[in-house]
Design a protein around this motif. Structure first.
Motif, PDB file in Angstrom:
ATOM      1  N   UNK A  74      -4.203 -10.807  36.026  1.00 48.91           N
ATOM      2  CA  UNK A  74      -4.279 -10.823  34.567  1.00 48.91           C
ATOM      3  C   UNK A  74      -5.046 -12.082  34.179  1.00 48.91           C
ATOM      4  N   UNK A  75      -5.448 -12.147  32.947  1.00 45.34           N
ATOM      5  CA  UNK A  75      -6.140 -13.346  32.486  1.00 45.34           C
ATOM      6  C   UNK A  75      -5.112 -14.356  32.022  1.00 45.34           C
ATOM      7  N   UNK A  76      -5.240 -15.552  32.521  1.00 44.60           N
ATOM      8  CA  UNK A  76      -4.257 -16.539  32.055  1.00 44.60           C
ATOM      9  C   UNK A  76      -4.817 -17.951  32.009  1.00 44.60           C
ATOM     10  N   UNK A  77      -4.137 -18.762  31.241  1.00 41.85           N
ATOM     11  CA  UNK A  77      -4.412 -20.193  31.193  1.00 41.85           C
ATOM     12  C   UNK A  77      -3.116 -20.885  31.569  1.00 41.85           C
ATOM     13  N   UNK A  78      -3.181 -21.744  32.554  1.00 42.64           N
ATOM     14  CA  UNK A  78      -2.006 -22.546  32.901  1.00 42.64           C
ATOM     15  C   UNK A  78      -2.143 -23.882  32.206  1.00 42.64           C
ATOM     16  N   UNK A  79      -1.088 -24.305  31.595  1.00 41.92           N
ATOM     17  CA  UNK A  79      -1.132 -25.534  30.805  1.00 41.92           C
ATOM     18  C   UNK A  79      -0.038 -26.433  31.341  1.00 41.92           C
ATOM     19  N   UNK A 102      -5.331 -28.204  33.067  1.00 45.30           N
ATOM     20  CA  UNK A 102      -5.456 -26.850  32.527  1.00 45.30           C
ATOM     21  C   UNK A 102      -6.188 -26.013  33.562  1.00 45.30           C
ATOM     22  N   UNK A 103      -5.643 -24.871  33.895  1.00 42.07           N
ATOM     23  CA  UNK A 103      -6.339 -23.988  34.830  1.00 42.07           C
ATOM     24  C   UNK A 103      -6.586 -22.662  34.138  1.00 42.07           C
ATOM     25  N   UNK A 104      -7.855 -22.270  34.112  1.00 38.22           N
ATOM     26  CA  UNK A 104      -8.178 -20.988  33.489  1.00 38.22           C
ATOM     27  C   UNK A 104      -8.495 -20.001  34.588  1.00 38.22           C
ATOM     28  N   UNK A 105      -7.913 -18.828  34.502  1.00 31.80           N
ATOM     29  CA  UNK A 105      -8.198 -17.821  35.509  1.00 31.80           C
ATOM     30  C   UNK A 105      -8.636 -16.527  34.852  1.00 31.80           C
ATOM     31  N   UNK A 106      -9.850 -16.114  35.177  1.00 26.35           N
ATOM     32  CA  UNK A 106     -10.321 -14.832  34.710  1.00 26.35           C
ATOM     33  C   UNK A 106     -10.243 -14.698  33.191  1.00 26.35           C
ATOM     34  N   UNK A 107     -10.688 -15.707  32.500  1.00 22.67           N
ATOM     35  CA  UNK A 107     -10.553 -15.696  31.034  1.00 22.67           C
ATOM     36  C   UNK A 107     -11.902 -15.554  30.369  1.00 22.67           C
ATOM     37  N   UNK A 108     -12.714 -14.712  30.940  1.00 25.13           N
ATOM     38  CA  UNK A 108     -14.056 -14.573  30.419  1.00 25.13           C
ATOM     39  C   UNK A 108     -14.078 -13.774  29.118  1.00 25.13           C
ATOM     40  N   UNK A 109     -13.422 -14.297  28.113  1.00 24.38           N
ATOM     41  CA  UNK A 109     -13.250 -13.555  26.863  1.00 24.38           C
ATOM     42  C   UNK A 109     -14.165 -14.037  25.753  1.00 24.38           C
ATOM     43  N   UNK A 110     -14.991 -15.021  26.063  1.00 28.99           N
ATOM     44  CA  UNK A 110     -15.929 -15.403  25.035  1.00 28.99           C
ATOM     45  C   UNK A 110     -15.589 -16.686  24.330  1.00 28.99           C
ATOM     46  N   UNK A 111     -16.404 -16.922  23.347  1.00 29.07           N
ATOM     47  CA  UNK A 111     -16.391 -18.186  22.638  1.00 29.07           C
ATOM     48  C   UNK A 111     -15.011 -18.557  22.089  1.00 29.07           C
ATOM     49  N   UNK A 112     -14.347 -17.580  21.500  1.00 33.68           N
ATOM     50  CA  UNK A 112     -13.096 -17.890  20.817  1.00 33.68           C
ATOM     51  C   UNK A 112     -12.031 -18.412  21.780  1.00 33.68           C
ATOM     52  N   UNK A 113     -11.889 -17.763  22.933  1.00 37.02           N
ATOM     53  CA  UNK A 113     -10.888 -18.220  23.892  1.00 37.02           C
ATOM     54  C   UNK A 113     -11.275 -19.595  24.452  1.00 37.02           C
ATOM     55  N   UNK A 114     -12.564 -19.786  24.733  1.00 35.69           N
ATOM     56  CA  UNK A 114     -12.998 -21.100  25.194  1.00 35.69           C
ATOM     57  C   UNK A 114     -12.726 -22.169  24.139  1.00 35.69           C
ATOM     58  N   UNK A 115     -12.904 -21.778  22.909  1.00 37.11           N
ATOM     59  CA  UNK A 115     -12.656 -22.713  21.814  1.00 37.11           C
ATOM     60  C   UNK A 115     -11.165 -23.099  21.780  1.00 37.11           C
ATOM     61  N   UNK A 116     -10.323 -22.148  22.081  1.00 40.55           N
ATOM     62  CA  UNK A 116      -8.892 -22.443  22.112  1.00 40.55           C
ATOM     63  C   UNK A 116      -8.575 -23.399  23.265  1.00 40.55           C
ATOM     64  N   UNK A 117      -9.221 -23.188  24.414  1.00 44.39           N
ATOM     65  CA  UNK A 117      -9.003 -24.110  25.531  1.00 44.39           C
ATOM     66  C   UNK A 117      -9.507 -25.508  25.164  1.00 44.39           C
ATOM     67  N   UNK A 118     -10.626 -25.541  24.505  1.00 43.21           N
ATOM     68  CA  UNK A 118     -11.179 -26.800  24.003  1.00 43.21           C
ATOM     69  C   UNK A 118     -10.134 -27.522  23.150  1.00 43.21           C
TER      70      UNK A 118
END
Lengths: 516, 451
Positions: free
Chosen positions: A248-253, A260-276
């Motif tokens: 599944x797509x997940x972010x470990x925090x 922060x570990x992102x796995x398979x989160x190739x969902x685009x700008x918005x999700x990257x912005x949230x990680x930012x």
């Protein structure tokens, strides 16, 4: 995928163009949309992050760059963010913080807290995975989860929702698979955010917050800690940590952004912005203090003056009030922690043997723990000079530069009305987005201040910001989830210091008088 | 407990230290960061250790040079790093400019070398941040190997097969000593590790906003080679009338271009390649895209610079009605904001989501407007912001950009359909390019992107 086309034509915008029959000129496809049908709530009320997203056609968030018919932004489609983690891992804080930030960007986000649903239907403070081993319990659990799921779906389908945040434990693979299957069938992407806390100090702090909540209203401190700790341990045995094997797509925090570990989160700008955003979020101990600068002789935009006598008096007073307040709050925190430690030791120490007066109130504030930001203008920097004398870190931040007033600099309302009647009329229609000639709008200011908002999230300790009213409005607007209608009307007088305390569920404002 | 230090970002000197085997896209990522930060007006420079090795006289080393047991060559490589590092320090110390971010582009594959860098950064008040590109995807690696064997100065004059073979052996030499960043040994340092570009990303101990901003950008980068096609909309009725802005339809010649565009794209894009077409929300770009048989997306952010009260006027009219504005705009075109409208800087800010999405996508054709294309072009070609509003982007011309490790390759394909020129030179309201202006901008197009 959705289209990012411009929104509705406002009737008031369709009017004869000044340059004759130039029907092809841009009339409605402006960068800034005007004229919303909402009227502002009374300003200076509480944190609005839990208010429902406005379902008004042309509603625009303060930091929003554009709008679309579908209501979705960044070509991102709809996303369910499901939190994962044991009790006391700041899941609620995370869901609220992400809601606040994405809403500021204009995304229609709402958070759904499972604990709130449970509270509505039962009186026991319970955490799903351990309380329902009986058939009855399981049924209750299914019903509650069904309710949340229905509400989230309805938010997506009827409320033009783009992000729903599901705040629950979700610690078992089975729970997560159910969520994923259900929502992906409805063409909604699912992203898990797993919060892991291994730092004992952070856990302690989170437990402190938890037992302070409604759940434990009538409990003794000692019992509450015991109960809550038991709950963590019970859940721990069922906890299956996320791994790439789960597909599944997940972010470990981890430990609040330490990793922060992102796995398979190739969902685009918005999700990257949230990680930012998550990279910058910190577990705040301190508060943000907002103050205007002291007076200078002419108090004009055009002059860059130092403070006059009154202003100096003000800045002295401000220094005392701020440092006293911070000392007092730290003392309270220290007492709480002491008390907490005593309680969690599971010993029979009586509370009354603990005396907060033992903590030395006269010790000076640790210089590292307060930062003062000012704008670059002399009178704001001058207002901070007594902090500088005492050795605090005082920084000039160019992003705090006040809203550029353009041609209406140093004019009162009456004068503007006389000199620029047409412009004034337009300004009144949409004070957040309107730019006078050569001026900045509040929207420009908010966009330019975004880096600073993230830095503010980054700060761990107390911070005092001395700046112009326009800048303070944006900072306050972000922190308290104000709408773009409210931001320009927020009131900051020189007689008040505004304290914003960051709480997991909502931020709290205290206004402290400055008498001069 | 202080999880995140409180820092005064203004005085921060940040050194991004690349880590990874050869052919993992390190130079590519470095150049991209330089380009992105410069585009946002943050001074940034890349120090490529290989270039310093070449300065030390080793121009075409064979793979044996990179054997870690080879004492002589090891010393030369150490010296190259030291030279790069010293240059970086003096660049940071420059009083003339506010230099903020340096990138050390090298493999930095051993822990010993990384520790040397950490220590020397700390001694000089520079914050180190490691950025590792880890990749075991054969296809990506081989594409990179091919690219480097063709373009790297190390293999000048060598035939492609020999170069590739040598390069593979060079990689092997590094593989023998490579230790990757991990969350045990390196848990206390600030690092980002990209595993197969963005399949998994580990972000460790980010301290400042600036660092997070760079990480955010890097998260969006794809290393896979791709093409970006740029085109203005076909000639519009407003173009013919010499009016700016508006939301007019295409002229007859513009409609012809929309037909020709389909042909041009199909001649140049292979059948099996995917392409998405992005347009603005304005009619003229959508009409230009109407015949293209690809997935289309409309972006509000691609709308033309809003000329505010001047929308729908000709430059002559603007000069007459707002003479001061007209002059002010020519003096600082990047910062000038039309009354009630936008400046180039405003456009750059709103384009950021587009740029990020563009980095993530594969092949994209963007059909948009003059000012917007100038900003996008400036990003890919590293055009300084003072010059970017003056770049020539004529109508009815398809521009092909191929971002590579050592620069972006540009090809301009003319549709041979006549159109008016909308280029306005400095100091005049007359529209149309003089031959001298054309000359200088062509130069700019062909200039190497870096150095």
């Amino acid at each position: 995928m959705t289209s990012a086309s411009s929104i509705v034509n406002h009737e008031e915008d369709i009017k004869p163009m000044e340059n004759g029959a130039n029907y092809m000129a841009r009339t409605s496809k402006r960068w800034v949309e005007r004229g919303t049908k909402l009227s502002p709530k009374h300003s200076n009320s509480g944190d609005a992050v839990h208010e429902p997203v406005f379902d008004v056609e042309d509603f625009i968030s303060p930091g929003q760059l554009y709008s679309t018919e579908s209501g979705s932004l960044f070509h991102a489609g709809r996303i369910l963010i499901a939190l994962v983690g044991l009790p006391a891992t700041s899941k609620t804080l995370l869901s609220v913080a992400i809601t606040r930030y994405t809403r500021w960007l204009g995304v229609r986000t709402e958070s759904f807290h499972l604990s709130k649903y449970i509270k509505k239907s039962s009186n026991i403070p319970c955490f799903l995975s351990d309380e329902f081993s009986t058939a009855e319990g399981a049924e209750f659990k299914d019903e509650i989860i069904g309710q949340v799921t229905r509400d989230m779906m309805s938010f997506f389908e009827n409320g033009k929702g783009q992000i729903a945040i599901y705040d629950a434990l979700n610690i078992r693979k089975k729970d997560r698979a159910n969520i994923k299957n259900f929502f992906e069938k409805k063409n909604i992407k699912v992203l898990f955010v797993e919060s892991i806390v291994t730092n004992p100090e952070l856990i302690t702090k989170n437990i402190e917050i938890a037992i302070d909540s409604e759940d434990y209203k009538n409990w003794g401190k000692h019992e509450a800690i015991k109960d809550y700790t038991k709950r963590i341990t019970k859940n721990e045995s069922q906890y299956e940590r996320m791994s790439p094997m789960e597909s599944v797509s997940y972010i470990k925090y981890l430990n609040f952004g330490e990793r922060i570990i992102m796995n398979n989160t190739n969902y685009g700008y918005l999700v990257n912005k949230i990680v930012f955003f998550l990279m910058n979020l910190s577990n705040k101990q301190g508060s943000v203090y907002l103050s205007r600068c002291g007076r200078s002789n002419s108090d004009k935009y055009i002059d860059d003056e130092l403070l006059n006598e009154e202003g100096i008096k003000f800045s002295k007073k401000l220094t005392n009030i701020v440092t006293d307040r911070i000392k007092q709050k730290r003392l309270e925190r220290k007492c709480n922690t002491l008390e907490f430690n005593e309680n969690s030791k599971d010993s029979n120490t009586k509370l009354d043997t603990l005396n907060c007066d033992n903590v030395d109130n006269t010790e000076p504030l640790n210089l590292d723990s307060l930062v003062v930001w000012t704008a670059e203008r002399k009178r704001t920097y001058d207002t901070a000079k007594f902090f500088k004398y005492e050795g605090f870190d005082v920084q000039k931040r160019s992003q705090l530069k006040q809203l550029h007033p353009g041609v209406v600099a140093d004019m009162g309302e009456q004068e503007i009305k006389e000199k620029y009647p047409k412009e004034f009329e337009e300004f009144q229609r949409d004070p957040y987005h309107y730019r006078f000639s050569r001026a900045e709008s509040y929207h420009d200011l908010a966009v330019r201040m975004e880096p600073l908002l993230l830095e503010l999230e980054h700060m761990h300790n107390d911070i005092l910001i001395i700046a112009h009213e326009s800048t303070l409005r944006v900072l306050y607007g972000y922190s308290m989830a104000c709408t773009s209608l409210e931001v320009p009307t927020l009131d900051f007088t020189r007689h008040q210091l505004v304290e914003i305390s960051f709480k997991p569920f909502n931020n709290v404002v205290t206004r402290i008088p400055i008498d001069i | 407990m202080v999880l995140h230090k409180i820092t005064n970002e203004k005085d921060i000197k940040l050194c991004v230290i690349m880590v990874g085997l050869p052919a993992r896209g390190k130079s590519f990522i470095s150049q991209k960061i330089v380009r992105y930060l410069s585009w946002l007006s943050i001074n940034c420079k890349c120090f490529n250790v290989g270039n310093y090795r070449r300065v030390l006289g080793v121009d075409n080393p064979k793979y044996g040079f990179f054997d870690f047991d080879n004492v002589n060559s090891y010393e030369i490589r150490e010296n190259a790093l030291k030279l790069a590092f010293e240059d970086m320090l003096s660049w940071f110390d420059s009083d003339l400019e506010n230099n903020q971010v340096a990138i050390i582009d090298a493999t930095n594959s051993t822990r010993a070398r990384r520790n040397w860098l950490i220590n020397n950064c700390q001694k000089n008040n520079v914050h180190p941040m490691f950025l590792e590109s880890w990749c075991d995807d054969k296809e990506t690696i081989m594409a990179n190997v091919k690219d480097i064997a063709t373009t790297s100065p190390d293999y000048d004059g060598m035939d492609l097969n020999t170069a590739e073979e040598d390069f593979m052996k060079r990689i092997e030499n590094y593989q023998n000593v490579y230790s990757t960043l991990n969350t045990t040994d390196d848990k206390d340092i600030t690092f980002v590790k990209l595993i197969n570009t963005s399949h998994e990303i580990i972000i460790n101990k980010i301290q400042t906003y600036l660092q997070s901003r760079i990480v955010f950008y890097v998260m969006n980068i794809r290393i896979k080679p791709k093409c970006i096609w740029l085109s203005r909309h076909g000639e519009s009725i407003y173009n013919v009338e010499q009016k700016i802005g508006g939301d007019s339809s295409l002229s007859e010649r513009g409609l012809k271009y929309s037909v020709k565009l389909k042909q041009l794209i199909q001649e140049n894009v292979k059948d099996n390649q995917e392409l998405s077409v992005w347009t603005s929300t304005l009619k003229r770009t959508q009409e230009t895209a109407q015949h293209l048989p690809y997935k289309k997306l409309e972006w509000k952010a691609l709308d033309e610079l809003d000329a505010g009260v001047c929308d729908g006027m000709t430059y002559e009219e603007i000069e007459e009605v707002y003479p001061e504005d007209f002059k002010a705009r020519d003096e600082d075109k990047y910062e000038y904001r039309y009354r009630g409208g936008e400046s180039y800087r405003d456009v750059v800010i709103r384009l950021e989501p587009v740029i990020m999405e563009l980095e993530r996508q594969e092949n994209v054709l963007i059909i948009t407007h003059q000012a917007v294309l100038r900003c996008i072009y400036a990003y890919f070609m590293n055009v300084p912001k003072e010059e970017s509003p003056w770049v020539s982007i004529p109508l009815h011309t398809l521009i092909k950009l191929e971002p590579r490790a050592y620069g972006t390759k540009v090809t301009r394909i003319k549709a041979n359909i006549p159109a008016v020129s909308t280029y306005k030179e400095k100091g005049t309201s007359h529209v149309g390019e003089s031959s001298s202006a054309k000359g200088s901008h062509n130069l700019l197009v062909n200039a190497p992107e870096i150095n």
